[in-house]
Design a protein around this motif. Structure first.
Motif, PDB file in Angstrom:
ATOM      1  N   GLU A   1       0.821  -1.210   0.000  1.00  0.00           N
ATOM      2  CA  GLU A   1       0.000   0.000   0.000  1.00  0.00           C
ATOM      3  C   GLU A   1       0.856   1.262   0.000  1.00  0.00           C
ATOM      4  N   LYS A   2       1.913   1.270   0.783  1.00  0.00           N
ATOM      5  CA  LYS A   2       2.778   2.442   0.835  1.00  0.00           C
ATOM      6  C   LYS A   2       3.454   2.674  -0.511  1.00  0.00           C
ATOM      7  N   MET A   3       3.908   1.599  -1.143  1.00  0.00           N
ATOM      8  CA  MET A   3       4.608   1.740  -2.417  1.00  0.00           C
ATOM      9  C   MET A   3       3.693   2.308  -3.499  1.00  0.00           C
ATOM     10  N   TYR A   4       2.439   1.858  -3.525  1.00  0.00           N
ATOM     11  CA  TYR A   4       1.519   2.321  -4.566  1.00  0.00           C
ATOM     12  C   TYR A   4       0.842   3.647  -4.227  1.00  0.00           C
ATOM     13  N   SER A   5       1.121   4.185  -3.054  1.00  0.00           N
ATOM     14  CA  SER A   5       0.561   5.488  -2.689  1.00  0.00           C
ATOM     15  C   SER A   5       1.562   6.616  -2.931  1.00  0.00           C
ATOM     16  N   GLN A   6       2.793   6.260  -3.348  1.00  0.00           N
ATOM     17  CA  GLN A   6       3.838   7.256  -3.583  1.00  0.00           C
ATOM     18  C   GLN A   6       4.509   7.005  -4.927  1.00  0.00           C
ATOM     19  N   ASP A   7       5.050   8.073  -5.522  1.00  0.00           N
ATOM     20  CA  ASP A   7       5.776   7.926  -6.785  1.00  0.00           C
ATOM     21  C   ASP A   7       7.166   7.344  -6.573  1.00  0.00           C
ATOM     22  N   ASN A   8       7.794   7.692  -5.469  1.00  0.00           N
ATOM     23  CA  ASN A   8       9.110   7.138  -5.156  1.00  0.00           C
ATOM     24  C   ASN A   8       9.339   7.228  -3.654  1.00  0.00           C
ATOM     25  N   GLY A   9      10.299   6.459  -3.188  1.00  0.00           N
ATOM     26  CA  GLY A   9      10.574   6.475  -1.757  1.00  0.00           C
ATOM     27  C   GLY A   9      11.374   5.266  -1.326  1.00  0.00           C
ATOM     28  N   SER A  10      11.460   5.083  -0.028  1.00  0.00           N
ATOM     29  CA  SER A  10      12.174   3.946   0.547  1.00  0.00           C
ATOM     30  C   SER A  10      11.468   3.521   1.821  1.00  0.00           C
ATOM     31  N   MET A  11      11.671   2.295   2.205  1.00  0.00           N
ATOM     32  CA  MET A  11      11.054   1.793   3.432  1.00  0.00           C
ATOM     33  C   MET A  11      11.771   0.533   3.886  1.00  0.00           C
ATOM     34  N   SER A  12      11.632   0.244   5.164  1.00  0.00           N
ATOM     35  CA  SER A  12      12.144  -1.014   5.697  1.00  0.00           C
ATOM     36  C   SER A  12      10.946  -1.880   6.064  1.00  0.00           C
ATOM     37  N   TYR A  13      11.107  -3.190   5.962  1.00  0.00           N
ATOM     38  CA  TYR A  13      10.016  -4.107   6.282  1.00  0.00           C
ATOM     39  C   TYR A  13      10.607  -5.459   6.659  1.00  0.00           C
ATOM     40  N   MET A  14       9.783  -6.296   7.231  1.00  0.00           N
ATOM     41  CA  MET A  14      10.243  -7.608   7.670  1.00  0.00           C
ATOM     42  C   MET A  14       9.864  -8.670   6.646  1.00  0.00           C
ATOM     43  N   PHE A  15      10.804  -9.563   6.368  1.00  0.00           N
ATOM     44  CA  PHE A  15      10.555 -10.675   5.452  1.00  0.00           C
ATOM     45  C   PHE A  15      11.159 -11.935   6.062  1.00  0.00           C
ATOM     46  N   GLU A  16      10.289 -12.879   6.391  1.00  0.00           N
ATOM     47  CA  GLU A  16      10.714 -14.139   7.008  1.00  0.00           C
ATOM     48  C   GLU A  16      11.583 -13.886   8.240  1.00  0.00           C
ATOM     49  N   GLY A  17      11.157 -12.903   9.044  1.00  0.00           N
ATOM     50  CA  GLY A  17      11.842 -12.618  10.297  1.00  0.00           C
ATOM     51  C   GLY A  17      13.097 -11.781  10.175  1.00  0.00           C
ATOM     52  N   LYS A  18      13.426 -11.331   8.966  1.00  0.00           N
ATOM     53  CA  LYS A  18      14.626 -10.522   8.763  1.00  0.00           C
ATOM     54  C   LYS A  18      14.243  -9.166   8.168  1.00  0.00           C
ATOM     55  N   GLU A  19      14.972  -8.135   8.574  1.00  0.00           N
ATOM     56  CA  GLU A  19      14.677  -6.790   8.094  1.00  0.00           C
ATOM     57  C   GLU A  19      15.240  -6.575   6.691  1.00  0.00           C
ATOM     58  N   LYS A  20      14.418  -5.981   5.819  1.00  0.00           N
ATOM     59  CA  LYS A  20      14.852  -5.656   4.463  1.00  0.00           C
ATOM     60  C   LYS A  20      14.649  -4.165   4.208  1.00  0.00           C
ATOM     61  N   GLN A  21      15.417  -3.644   3.264  1.00  0.00           N
ATOM     62  CA  GLN A  21      15.297  -2.248   2.852  1.00  0.00           C
ATOM     63  C   GLN A  21      14.888  -2.207   1.386  1.00  0.00           C
ATOM     64  N   MET A  22      13.898  -1.374   1.066  1.00  0.00           N
ATOM     65  CA  MET A  22      13.387  -1.268  -0.300  1.00  0.00           C
ATOM     66  C   MET A  22      13.477   0.165  -0.795  1.00  0.00           C
ATOM     67  N   GLU A  23      13.908   0.337  -2.051  1.00  0.00           N
ATOM     68  CA  GLU A  23      13.911   1.632  -2.726  1.00  0.00           C
ATOM     69  C   GLU A  23      13.062   1.480  -3.985  1.00  0.00           C
ATOM     70  N   PHE A  24      12.232   2.486  -4.302  1.00  0.00           N
ATOM     71  CA  PHE A  24      11.382   2.356  -5.487  1.00  0.00           C
ATOM     72  C   PHE A  24      11.147   3.700  -6.152  1.00  0.00           C
ATOM     73  N   THR A  25      10.823   3.647  -7.437  1.00  0.00           N
ATOM     74  CA  THR A  25      10.437   4.833  -8.194  1.00  0.00           C
ATOM     75  C   THR A  25       9.374   4.415  -9.202  1.00  0.00           C
ATOM     76  N   THR A  26       8.738   5.387  -9.840  1.00  0.00           N
ATOM     77  CA  THR A  26       7.648   5.100 -10.769  1.00  0.00           C
ATOM     78  C   THR A  26       7.962   5.651 -12.151  1.00  0.00           C
ATOM     79  N   ASN A  27       7.809   4.806 -13.174  1.00  0.00           N
ATOM     80  CA  ASN A  27       7.948   5.263 -14.549  1.00  0.00           C
ATOM     81  C   ASN A  27       6.654   5.976 -14.937  1.00  0.00           C
ATOM     82  N   LYS A  28       6.749   7.261 -15.261  1.00  0.00           N
ATOM     83  CA  LYS A  28       5.549   8.063 -15.505  1.00  0.00           C
ATOM     84  C   LYS A  28       4.771   7.613 -16.740  1.00  0.00           C
ATOM     85  N   ALA A  29       5.477   7.148 -17.771  1.00  0.00           N
ATOM     86  CA  ALA A  29       4.797   6.762 -19.009  1.00  0.00           C
ATOM     87  C   ALA A  29       3.967   5.495 -18.835  1.00  0.00           C
ATOM     88  N   THR A  30       4.499   4.521 -18.087  1.00  0.00           N
ATOM     89  CA  THR A  30       3.820   3.231 -17.951  1.00  0.00           C
ATOM     90  C   THR A  30       3.118   3.045 -16.615  1.00  0.00           C
TER      91      THR A  30
END
Length: 255
Positions: A162-191
Motif C-alpha cells: 500500500e505504501k509503495m503504490y501510494s507514492q511515486d518514489n521512496g524507501s522503506m524497511s520491512y520484515m521478510f521471514e523474520g529478517k529486516e529488508k530495505q526497499m527503494e522504489f520509483t515510478t515510470n511516468k509513461a507506464t
C-alpha cells in the motif's frame, strides 16, 4: 520512445487513411517504424466501426478475432486521448510476451496500438543483483509482477504494498521471514510501472563492518601517533622551563 510513436500515429492516422484501399499509406509507415524498432512485436490500428484492422507485420489472427472487442482497443478508447499501457501478456498472433501501448486516434476514428517485446527487459531486470541476496523487480499499475526472479506474472503482496503504490518514489524497511529488508522504489511516468530494488539490511551492515573496523584502526593509530607527538611537543616546552626554574632557583640561593 514507443510513447512518442503512439502520440505521432494517433495524430497522423485519420478516418480518410483508414478507408484507403489496403490502407497502403498506413502499412508503409508501419513498415518504416518496425524497421527501426526491432524490439517491437507488432503495430496495428483498428477503426471504430470494426471494419478495418491493419497490422504490420501481417499475422493470421485467431478465428473470430474482433479488434474492437479486445482489451487493448477498449482500454485505448476509454482513456480518451491518453496513453494506455496493458499488463504483460502473450499475444494472440505470435505468443510473444509483450505489453500493449494503445491510444485513441485524435479524430476519434479508431485506436492505434503497438506491442513492445518485454522479454529483454524482463531478462535484464532479473539479472540485476543487489548485494548477495538482493534483487530488482517491476510491478504494473494493476499490481502484477512484470519482472521478478521467481514471481513473474503473479500478483504483488506484502505489508509494503500500500505504501509503495501510494507514492511515486521512496524507501522503506520491512520484515521478510523474520529478517529486516530495505526497499527503494520509483515510478515510470509513461507506464505507471514501479521499479524496485530490495535487499537485507544485514548485508549492508556486513558490508560496512570492514570499513568501520578500518576506520577504528586508523583512528586508534592516529590517537597513538598524536599522543606521542604531543608528548614530545610538551617535553620540548617543559624541558627548557625546568632548566629555567632550576637556574632561577640556583640564582636565588646565591643572592
Amino acid at each position: 520512445m514507443k510513447t512518442d510513436a503512439a502520440d505521432f500515429f494517433s495524430k497522423w492516422i485519420t478516418e480518410k487513411k483508414l478507408k484507403q484501399k489496403g490502407t497502403t499509406d498506413i502499412q508503409g509507415r508501419f513498415e518504416q517504424f518496425m524497421s527501426m524498432n526491432d524490439d517491437t512485436e507488432g503495430i496495428f490500428v483498428a477503426s471504430s466501426d470494426g471494419k478495418v484492422f491493419s497490422r504490420y507485420p501481417n499475422q493470421k489472427m485467431p478465428a473470430g478475432y474482433v479488434a474492437t472487442e479486445r482489451d487493448w482497443y477498449k482500454d485505448g478508447w476509454a482513456k480518451n486521448g491518453e496513453l494506455s499501457v496493458s499488463a504483460p501478456y502473450a499475444t494472440a498472433s505470435t505468443g510473444t510476451l509483450v505489453v500493449t501501448i494503445s491510444k485513441k486516434l485524435e479524430d476519434g476514428s479508431g485506436v492505434i496500438a503497438m506491442n513492445p517485446d518485454i522479454a529483454n527487459l524482463v531478462k535484464e531486470s532479473n539479472s540485476i543483483n543487489i548485494g548477495k541476496q538482493g534483487y530488482a523487480f517491476i510491478g504494473s499499475p494493476d499490481r502484477t509482477y512484470v519482472a521478478h526472479p521467481t514471481k513473474k506474472g503473479t500478483k504483488l503482496s506484502g505489508e509494503w504494498l500500500e505504501k509503495m503504490y501510494s507514492q511515486d518514489n521512496g524507501s522503506m524497511s520491512y520484515m521478510f521471514e523474520g529478517k529486516e529488508k530495505q526497499m527503494e522504489f520509483t515510478t515510470n511516468k509513461a507506464t505507471g510501472w514501479k521499479i524496485v530494488g530490495t535487499m537485507f539490511v544485514s548485508e549492508v551492515e556486513e558490508a560496512a563492518q570492514p570499513v568501520f573496523n578500518m576506520a577504528a584502526i586508523i583512528l586508534a593509530g592516529a590517537l597513538i601517533i598524536g599522543g606521542i607527538l604531543i608528548f614530545f611537543i610538551i617535553r620540548s616546552i617543559t624541558k627548557p622551563l625546568s632548566t629555567l626554574v632550576s637556574s632561577s632557583k640556583k640564582i636565588s640561593q646565591e643572592i
